[in-house]
Design an enzyme around this catalytic site. Structure first.
Site, PDB file in Angstrom:
ATOM      1  N   ASP A  46      26.100  25.112  32.741  1.00  0.00           N
ATOM      2  CA  ASP A  46      26.515  24.596  31.339  1.00  0.00           C
ATOM      3  C   ASP A  46      25.607  24.782  30.470  1.00  0.00           C
ATOM      4  O   ASP A  46      24.356  24.578  30.417  1.00  0.00           O
ATOM      5  CB  ASP A  46      26.613  23.164  31.765  1.00  0.00           C
ATOM      6  N   LEU A  96      19.844  36.346  51.308  1.00  0.00           N
ATOM      7  CA  LEU A  96      20.404  35.447  50.468  1.00  0.00           C
ATOM      8  C   LEU A  96      22.178  35.311  50.612  1.00  0.00           C
ATOM      9  O   LEU A  96      22.503  36.535  50.284  1.00  0.00           O
ATOM     10  CB  LEU A  96      19.797  35.575  49.089  1.00  0.00           C
ATOM     11  N   HIS A 140      27.893  33.303  26.745  1.00  0.00           N
ATOM     12  CA  HIS A 140      28.276  33.549  28.336  1.00  0.00           C
ATOM     13  C   HIS A 140      27.493  34.767  28.495  1.00  0.00           C
ATOM     14  O   HIS A 140      27.058  34.988  29.700  1.00  0.00           O
ATOM     15  CB  HIS A 140      29.729  33.801  28.351  1.00  0.00           C
TER      16      HIS A 140
HETATM   17  C1  FPP Z   1      29.545  26.550  30.873  1.00  0.00           C
HETATM   18  O1  FPP Z   1      29.159  26.603  29.598  1.00  0.00           O
HETATM   19  C2  FPP Z   1      29.854  28.012  31.334  1.00  0.00           C
HETATM   20  C3  FPP Z   1      30.842  28.475  31.696  1.00  0.00           C
HETATM   21  C4  FPP Z   1      32.480  27.782  31.977  1.00  0.00           C
HETATM   22  C5  FPP Z   1      30.934  30.099  32.423  1.00  0.00           C
HETATM   23  C6  FPP Z   1      29.779  30.464  33.094  1.00  0.00           C
HETATM   24  C7  FPP Z   1      29.986  31.891  33.256  1.00  0.00           C
HETATM   25  C8  FPP Z   1      28.877  32.764  33.318  1.00  0.00           C
HETATM   26  C9  FPP Z   1      27.557  32.464  32.993  1.00  0.00           C
HETATM   27  C10 FPP Z   1      29.245  34.358  33.443  1.00  0.00           C
HETATM   28  C11 FPP Z   1      30.251  34.856  34.445  1.00  0.00           C
HETATM   29  C12 FPP Z   1      29.632  34.358  35.700  1.00  0.00           C
HETATM   30  C13 FPP Z   1      28.830  35.465  36.683  1.00  0.00           C
HETATM   31  C14 FPP Z   1      28.723  34.782  38.338  1.00  0.00           C
HETATM   32  C15 FPP Z   1      28.557  36.581  36.550  1.00  0.00           C
HETATM   33  P1  FPP Z   1      30.128  26.032  28.421  1.00  0.00           P
HETATM   34  O2  FPP Z   1      30.973  27.101  27.763  1.00  0.00           O
HETATM   35  O3  FPP Z   1      30.964  25.008  28.991  1.00  0.00           O
HETATM   36  O4  FPP Z   1      29.221  25.492  27.312  1.00  0.00           O
HETATM   37  P2  FPP Z   1      29.342  24.252  26.257  1.00  0.00           P
HETATM   38  O5  FPP Z   1      29.356  23.133  27.225  1.00  0.00           O
HETATM   39  O6  FPP Z   1      27.910  24.347  25.542  1.00  0.00           O
HETATM   40  O7  FPP Z   1      30.645  24.752  25.437  1.00  0.00           O
END
Ligand code: FPP
Length: 231
Positions: A2, A113, A19
């Site tokens: 997050d 892993l 992201h």
């Molecule tokens: C949450 O932060 C994050 C996500 C919803 C996406 C996570 C995805 C990745 C890191 C990339 C793809 C994954 C892989 C395994 C390569 P948020 O957007 O909710 O952040 P915020 O709460 O600050 O708005």
């Protein structure tokens, strides 16, 4: 994982750049997990609720996953990492499904892993699909409803064969489970770190493990030292 959006906003950038940076943190986390001797690492990459985000952001997350698999699969395979995907596959686009399946097939025999990518995943959805599967098997006469137990439910879930998590880490200071492995994490320890996901590095990982190792896990029983004291 997050905090990608906030990481970008703090820098006056679009959420998507958060992201992108998040993918680099994913790479580091996988590397650290291997070095730290962790056997199973599950990353919550896209939840069944994330479809509610703006279309552009959803597309960006889909593309980032594709980019990650295309770019990193060969190296993951070289590092003896087994890739496994949990979540509802039925609503995924065929190109993503094909890539994820390819990653699973290629790395099936690897054992250093296990990297479990939760994609289009929701804990309630996982339980619902397991319930549906068992109900269908019962309706076909393959199992007796009264014999359904926790092991059968666990085996019908996406994580079948994967041990329950010992530790769940959430970054960005939020203290919620947000529908992640809600069945499997029944006895997990939770560590909430203030750092945003793009800043999650080896030292943050070690900090989470330090907190985990100081916990006294009882799994509903009584601690051994309390038994010895007769308390
Ligand atoms: C949450 O932060 C994050 C996500 C919803 C996406 C996570 C995805 C990745 C890191 C990339 C793809 C994954 C892989 C395994 C390569 P948020 O957007 O909710 O952040 P915020 O709460 O600050 O708005």
């Amino acid at each position: 994982m997050d905090g990608n959006g906030r990481w970008a906003q703090q820098r006056g950038q679009a959420r998507t750049s958060g992201h992108r940076k998040g993918v680099e943190a994913v790479r580091q986390a996988v590397k650290s997990a291997g070095e730290l001797g962790i056997k199973y690492l599950t990353l919550f990459a896209f939840s069944s609720e994330n479809w509610r985000r703006p279309e552009d952001e959803v597309n960006d997350l889909m593309n980032l996953l594709k980019f990650f698999v295309r770019r990193d699969l060969a190296e993951l395979h070289r590092e003896n990492v087994r890739v496994r995907v949990i979540g509802d596959r039925k609503t995924l686009k065929p190109d993503i499904l094909a890539l994820l399946t390819e990653a699973e097939e290629l790395t099936r025999e690897n054992g250093a892993l296990e990297l479990i990518i939760a994609f289009n995943y929701g804990g309630r959805d996982d339980i619902t699909r397991a319930a549906r599967l068992l109900a269908m098997r019962a309706a076909r006469g393959e199992i007796a409803p009264e014999n359904i137990d926790e092991d059968m439910i666990g085996d019908a879930m996406d994580t079948s064969g994967v041990p329950d998590p010992d530790l769940v880490i959430r970054t960005s200071g939020e203290q919620r489970i947000s529908n992640f492995l809600i069945w499997q994490a029944a006895y997990a320890e939770f560590v909430f770190l203030p750092c945003l996901w793009p800043d999650f590095d080896r030292s943050e990982f070690e900090e989470a493990l330090r907190q985990f190792s100081s916990r006294n896990r009882r799994f509903g029983a009584v601690a051994e030292q309390d038994l010895a004291l007769g308390s």
